[in-house]
Write an enzyme that holds these catalytic residues in place. Structure first.
Site, short mmCIF file in Angstrom:
data_model
loop_
_atom_site.label_atom_id
_atom_site.label_comp_id
_atom_site.label_asym_id
_atom_site.label_seq_id
_atom_site.Cartn_x
_atom_site.Cartn_y
_atom_site.Cartn_z
N ASP A 47 0.82 -1.24 0.00
CA ASP A 47 0.00 0.00 0.00
C ASP A 47 0.85 1.28 0.00
OD1 ASP A 47 -1.95 -1.97 0.60
OD2 ASP A 47 -3.08 -0.66 1.91
N HIS B 197 0.28 -1.61 -4.70
CA HIS B 197 -0.71 -0.64 -5.21
C HIS B 197 -0.66 0.60 -4.33
CE1 HIS B 197 -3.26 -1.70 -1.80
NE2 HIS B 197 -2.96 -2.95 -2.07
N CYS C 30 -4.52 -6.15 -2.26
CA CYS C 30 -3.38 -7.00 -1.94
C CYS C 30 -3.37 -8.34 -2.67
CB CYS C 30 -3.32 -7.27 -0.44
SG CYS C 30 -3.11 -5.76 0.51
#
Ligand SMILES: [Ca+2]
Length: 472
Positions: free
Chosen positions: A51, A248, A90
């Site tokens: 993240d 991401h 994820c």
């Protein structure tokens, strides 16, 4: 040769079998053979952040965050300006990375779901090429038997043991950090220091959350430094292809979306003697390309039946381009508080086209609707809604997060933060038609039934979200 291995073990590791024991001088021959073979095969380390947005890395232009180890890696390697995950969650992101297949084709398009039976993964491809293949840290891949990694924790001692256990064999190690995924630590940064991304609403809660997230980026960068230090300590730097990337982007308008802030990821490759130090590329690559690239770097041949294509020629400086477009998908059912809100996207070097397949629905996730969401998301969404009562920009952002048109188009050269949807602009209709066609063809190739695929996903059975840590 590892001093702890006896001769029989060594020959077995070298693939020569016990019969070789009878051949005089075989030990030295075997040693020569494996040393030579090993020289041609680099070790591979993939360090994956959890993240972390591309804009929150020093060498990608952020002057407030401290990422000295990642920045050094960029100085010693090749920094990708246009690398993408196909999905900003994820499990699906990792499954695409380890299979070379986009989410609907590998099966893991909802978060925390499984890949389809029979789909092969990174260890299946690298083990026959002589590699030991391990995953340290975050897994979030299912079913476990289809990902035959050697699994271990993130402790330096464990990683060090793996790296040095069999010097006669190359290794591939994925180091999957838990940072900077929430819940966050506090105290590393002052909220006033933080540059709030233009696509988020600037409130004290947003700033505090970002300051805490930055504190976790400090920890992440130290972990990167730790792994680099181990390679140096054991003289493994030279023959190791090292990749740093993030799965991401971070939180609202990034994670759980197909916006650029979610899919566009940092990606740096260091490979001394092979990859030119201190270079930057704008070759467009996707996570599905990583597996075939590793296979080719390891001396194997890219499988023909996957979605990804090796970008080894880009790494070696032989090519400057890779893809013209990359694709994205998001399945909202299955995430905490998620209801049907499927999203697809196609991105060129200059434009992003997003299709919302259920625009009549309302997008919701743990940040907007989870039980105790004020605690889970640090009260950020509540602060945005409060500001929206008196602030036009905040009102637009709050509305756009939950209610989106069927189509969105952004000119990333003029509008990198995707604030002005130009899908209805008459001047864009030709481009729009071509992007629609590309997306339709991709969905068909993927066997992606769109809304039907979304509705087949069970809703998340939310347990007490306050007790859930490091899950998404
Ligand atoms: Ca993640």
């Amino acid at each position: 040769m590892n001093a702890n291995l006896n001769r029989r073990d060594f020959l077995k590791a070298a693939g020569l079998g016990a019969a070789s024991l009878a051949i005089p001088g075989c030990t030295s021959a075997a040693k020569q053979f494996t040393t030579r073979a090993y020289k041609d095969k680099p070790n591979i380390v993939l360090f994956l952040a959890d993240d972390q947005s591309i804009d929150d890395v020093g060498c990608y232009g952020n002057n407030a965050v401290r990422t000295p180890n990642i920045d050094r890696l960029a100085e010693e390697g090749l920094r990708f300006k246009l690398a993408f995950t196909p999905t900003s969650m994820c499990s699906p992101s990792r499954s695409a990375l380890y299979t070379g297949l986009y989410p609907h084709r590998n099966g893991c398009h909802p978060n925390h779901s499984s890949i389809k039976p029979g789909v092969k993964t990174l260890p299946h491809y690298l083990k026959p090429l002589g590699y030991r293949v391990a995953l340290a840290g975050k897994t979030h891949i299912k079913p476990r038997e289809q990902f035959p990694f050697e699994y271990m924790g993130l402790k330096d001692e464990r990683i060090e043991k793996f790296m040095t256990l069999a010097r006669d064999k190359p290794f591939c190690l994925v180091v999957a950090s838990h940072e900077p995924h929430g819940p966050h630590k506090q105290g590393g940064y002052k909220p006033g220091q933080i540059p709030v991304p233009p696509y988020k609403v600037d409130t004290p809660q947003t700033r505090q959350q970002l300051a805490n997230y930055y504190t976790d980026i400090d920890l992440l960068d130290k972990e990167v430094g730790g792994v680099l230090g181990l390679l140096k300590k054991h003289n493994l730097e030279q023959n190791t292809l090292f990749v740093y990337a993030s799965d991401h982007g971070y939180n609202i308008f990034a994670k759980w979306s197909c916006y650029d802030a979610g899919l566009h990821v940092p990606f740096i490759v260091r490979w001394p003697g092979r990859v030119k130090a201190g270079t930057i590329t704008d070759a467009m690559v996707s996570f599905v390309d990583v597996l075939p690239t590793f296979i080719e770097a390891a001396g194997g041949k890219s499988p023909g039946d996957i979605d990804g294509r090796s970008f080894l020629p880009v790494l070696l400086g032989r090519k400057k381009k890779h893809h013209d477009v990359v694709f994205g998908a998001h399945t909202t059912r299955g995430i905490i508080s998620g209801r049907a809100y499927p999203i697809r996207s196609v991105r060129t070097r200059t434009h992003q086209y997003i299709r919302n397949l259920n625009p009549e629905g309302m997008f919701q996730c743990v940040s907007t609707h989870g039980r105790n969401y004020k605690e889970i998301n640090d009260g950020v969404w509540g602060s945005w809604k409060e500001k929206a009562r008196t602030d036009t920009f905040a009102a637009e952002r709050v509305r756009m997060y939950q209610h989106r048109p069927a189509e969105e188009l952004y000119d990333l050269t003029k509008d990198p933060h995707e604030l002005k949807n130009i899908a209805t602009d008459p001047a864009q209709q030709k481009l729009l038609a071509s992007l629609r066609k590309k997306l339709d063809a991709w969905m068909k190739q993927q066997g992606d039934s769109g809304m039907e695929a979304e509705m087949a996903v069970p809703l998340h059975k939310s347990r007490s979200v306050t007790k859930r840590k490091k899950r998404n």
